[in-house]
Design an enzyme around this catalytic site. Sequence first.
Site: not given
Length: 475
Positions: A335-336, A339, A415
């Site tokens: 997920h990070e 970004h 997100e």
Amino acid sequence: MGMWASLDAVWEMPTEKRIFMAVLLFSWTVYLWETFLAQRQRRIYKTTTRVPPELGQIMDSETFEKSRLYQLDKSTFSFWSGLYSEVEGTFILLFGGIPYLWKLSGRFCGYAGFGPEYEITQSLVFLLLATLFSALTGLPWSLYNTFVIEEKHGFNHQTLDFFMKDAIKKFVVTQCILLPVSSLLLYIIKIGGDYFFIYAWLFTLVVSLVLVTIYADYIAPLFDKFTPLPEGKLKQEIEVMAKNIDFPLTKVYVVEGSKRSSHSNAYFYGFFKNKRIVLFDTLLEEYSVLNKDLQEESGMEPRSEGEGDSEEKKAKVKTKKQGCKNEEVLAVLGHELGHWKLGHTVKNIIISQMNSFLCFFLFAVLIGRKELFAAFGFYDSQPTLIGLLIIFQFIFSPYNEVLSFCLTVLSRRFEFQADAFAKNLGKAKDLYSALIKLNKDNLGFPVSDWLFSMWHYSHPPLLERLQALKTPKQD
């Protein structure tokens, strides 16, 4: 007639008084709006005492009640600290606190042999006194939050001695950065001529990039211990995942966040080909201090696979374990890294710098307006630092509120996109379970008022994220 007469009376006031009244009115309007939203969410905490059916599969009743009580305590604290902050700010404005502090800093400079012509020196003394005042008035609230609320709900790991030393260290480090940077910025504005706003913006851009670059290597280690993630399966899998998406990873660190709190996190930093990943030890199941303490309490020592323990001891540790398994940690990092891969970091930097440039440009337009200074008690002088304070903090307040809301909306969109990126990496199941664990470990309350959520939540509510992860991919 009465209302129109009152409006006429307001418009007949001097410009500086109208500005002052507008600033106070807007400040209290924002405070009342925030209080209204907080009360809506507080009502949710009070009335939602049972796990809703849609949450039955992801949260047990004990954890739900713990998170409800934790958020209720935080809401009460936020109300009183917010009220104090608003009243304090109003009193400072009404009783001329800003011009008084400016004159006081001038007297201190006079004792040291610096006259009124040393405006930058006086500005630095003003900043030092202002930040010291803010630190001292905020200290009781910080102490209460740490040693009453966080302690009560099992998050605080700090001693009073550690807390005070840490607070002093933070204050000193902040001054070591704030004062030199402020003096250079004021000097650039002074000598920059008609286009000083361009030079000031470029300077703040360079400073922000330098601070981001050196923070984790030179500033953060002053407060927390960073150690390289040991060689092993987790590190290998992180490196493989980074390589597969062309993330230029150089190092992976574990930060000892557990000496402060049980809350967990993960982030990456660095520019160009020098990226580093930082994992909180509380995020990693095998590093969690809580898990080690529970093993000691239950008489369980680390054991090789196949060694037996009582079912009761196993159950105790299993139900209270903190942190995520390796697969779940990888999903969180997916997920990070999403970004980064989707350009969210660069987009946020661009938005931030566009906003900074616009603010400096408007500052250049407004700095010559003497009525702005007069509104805050500066009738005979127009110090540059005070102009920055008035314009950036007070005059830009309505704009800042709108911008903040827009960035919150954008953040929620980012997100969802980062979750979808991790999902496309085949980590939907692990991210699903990781989000549930992190919500449980941090005692997040999964039920929210829609208006409070829309205005405040930079991350989507838990249920919305879980639902998006379960939704089949669209071709």
